[in-house]
Design a protein around this motif. Structure first.
Motif, short mmCIF file in Angstrom:
data_model
loop_
_atom_site.label_atom_id
_atom_site.label_comp_id
_atom_site.label_asym_id
_atom_site.label_seq_id
_atom_site.Cartn_x
_atom_site.Cartn_y
_atom_site.Cartn_z
N THR A 29 -18.97 4.95 -5.97
CA THR A 29 -18.30 3.86 -5.27
C THR A 29 -16.88 4.27 -4.92
OG1 THR A 29 -17.56 2.93 -7.37
CG2 THR A 29 -19.61 2.07 -6.47
N ALA A 30 -16.39 3.67 -3.90
CA ALA A 30 -15.00 3.88 -3.51
C ALA A 30 -14.24 2.60 -3.81
CB ALA A 30 -14.91 4.20 -2.03
N HIS A 31 -13.07 2.75 -4.36
CA HIS A 31 -12.27 1.57 -4.68
C HIS A 31 -11.67 1.00 -3.41
CE1 HIS A 31 -9.76 -1.14 -6.97
NE2 HIS A 31 -8.74 -0.78 -6.22
N GLU A 32 -11.73 -0.29 -3.27
CA GLU A 32 -11.08 -0.97 -2.16
C GLU A 32 -9.93 -1.79 -2.71
OE1 GLU A 32 -13.77 -3.16 0.27
OE2 GLU A 32 -15.19 -1.51 0.40
N PHE A 33 -8.76 -1.58 -2.17
CA PHE A 33 -7.60 -2.32 -2.62
C PHE A 33 -7.72 -3.77 -2.18
CE2 PHE A 33 -5.94 2.06 -2.16
CZ PHE A 33 -5.61 2.27 -3.48
N ARG A 34 -7.41 -4.69 -3.10
CA ARG A 34 -7.52 -6.11 -2.79
C ARG A 34 -6.31 -6.64 -2.03
NH1 ARG A 34 -9.70 -7.00 -8.65
NH2 ARG A 34 -7.55 -6.47 -9.03
N ASN A 35 -5.14 -6.01 -2.25
CA ASN A 35 -3.93 -6.49 -1.59
C ASN A 35 -2.91 -5.37 -1.50
OD1 ASN A 35 -2.69 -6.32 -4.19
ND2 ASN A 35 -3.51 -8.35 -4.67
N LYS A 36 -1.79 -5.65 -0.85
CA LYS A 36 -0.77 -4.63 -0.64
C LYS A 36 -0.10 -4.22 -1.95
CE LYS A 36 0.25 -5.77 4.12
NZ LYS A 36 1.27 -6.10 5.10
N ARG A 37 -0.08 -5.10 -2.93
CA ARG A 37 0.52 -4.77 -4.23
C ARG A 37 -0.27 -3.65 -4.91
NH1 ARG A 37 1.32 -9.34 -8.61
NH2 ARG A 37 3.50 -9.38 -7.99
N GLU A 38 -1.59 -3.73 -4.85
CA GLU A 38 -2.41 -2.67 -5.44
C GLU A 38 -2.17 -1.34 -4.74
OE1 GLU A 38 -6.56 -3.41 -5.67
OE2 GLU A 38 -6.35 -4.80 -7.34
N VAL A 39 -2.03 -1.37 -3.42
CA VAL A 39 -1.75 -0.15 -2.67
C VAL A 39 -0.42 0.43 -3.11
CG1 VAL A 39 -1.32 0.84 -0.39
CG2 VAL A 39 -3.09 -0.89 -0.66
N ALA A 40 0.60 -0.41 -3.20
CA ALA A 40 1.94 0.05 -3.59
C ALA A 40 1.92 0.62 -5.01
CB ALA A 40 2.93 -1.10 -3.49
N ASN A 41 1.25 -0.04 -5.93
CA ASN A 41 1.17 0.46 -7.31
C ASN A 41 0.46 1.81 -7.37
OD1 ASN A 41 2.54 -1.72 -8.36
ND2 ASN A 41 0.67 -2.86 -8.85
N PHE A 42 -0.61 1.96 -6.58
CA PHE A 42 -1.33 3.22 -6.55
C PHE A 42 -0.43 4.35 -6.02
CE2 PHE A 42 -3.81 6.28 -4.04
CZ PHE A 42 -4.56 6.84 -5.06
N VAL A 43 0.27 4.08 -4.93
CA VAL A 43 1.16 5.09 -4.34
C VAL A 43 2.25 5.47 -5.34
CG1 VAL A 43 2.85 5.52 -2.52
CG2 VAL A 43 0.66 4.44 -1.96
N LYS A 44 2.82 4.49 -6.03
CA LYS A 44 3.86 4.78 -7.03
C LYS A 44 3.32 5.67 -8.15
CE LYS A 44 6.45 0.54 -6.20
NZ LYS A 44 6.78 -0.80 -6.72
N ARG A 45 2.09 5.38 -8.61
CA ARG A 45 1.50 6.21 -9.67
C ARG A 45 1.27 7.64 -9.20
NH1 ARG A 45 -2.23 2.11 -10.29
NH2 ARG A 45 -3.91 3.51 -9.68
N VAL A 46 0.80 7.79 -7.97
CA VAL A 46 0.55 9.13 -7.44
C VAL A 46 1.86 9.90 -7.30
CG1 VAL A 46 -0.25 10.40 -5.41
CG2 VAL A 46 -1.59 8.49 -6.28
N VAL A 47 2.87 9.25 -6.76
CA VAL A 47 4.18 9.90 -6.58
C VAL A 47 4.77 10.27 -7.93
CG1 VAL A 47 6.56 9.53 -5.81
CG2 VAL A 47 4.65 8.86 -4.34
N ARG A 48 4.69 9.38 -8.90
CA ARG A 48 5.22 9.65 -10.24
C ARG A 48 4.49 10.83 -10.88
NH1 ARG A 48 3.95 4.96 -12.97
NH2 ARG A 48 5.31 3.89 -11.50
#
Length: 69
Positions: free
Chosen positions: A42-61
């Motif tokens: 399965t591929a994860h689908e982000f429910r909202n922009k907050r989830e996208v932002a949190n994911f990007v922050k984790r990847v960058v960190r």
């Protein structure tokens, strides 16, 4: 030039399956009678922009911690 192989670490001890694999690998289009297996996973689908932002922050960190920046 970089090269890669889709058959790296590939092992098959079933002659019929191995022949089918080679036939499909070398054919320009799959035979009409061949049916592709249903993809699994399965591929994860982000429910909202907050989830996208949190994911990007984790990847960058994580990337910064590997680089040491």
């Amino acid at each position: 030039m970089a090269t890669s192989s889709i058959t790296a670490n590939f092992y098959c001890d079933d002659a019929k399956a191995a022949n089918t694999f080679v036939d499909l690998l070398l054919s320009e289009k799959p035979p009409a009678k061949w049916v592709a297996p249903v993809p699994t996973g399965t591929a994860h689908e982000f429910r909202n922009k907050r989830e996208v932002a949190n994911f990007v922050k984790r990847v960058v960190r994580a990337r910064r911690s590997r680089v040491g920046a």
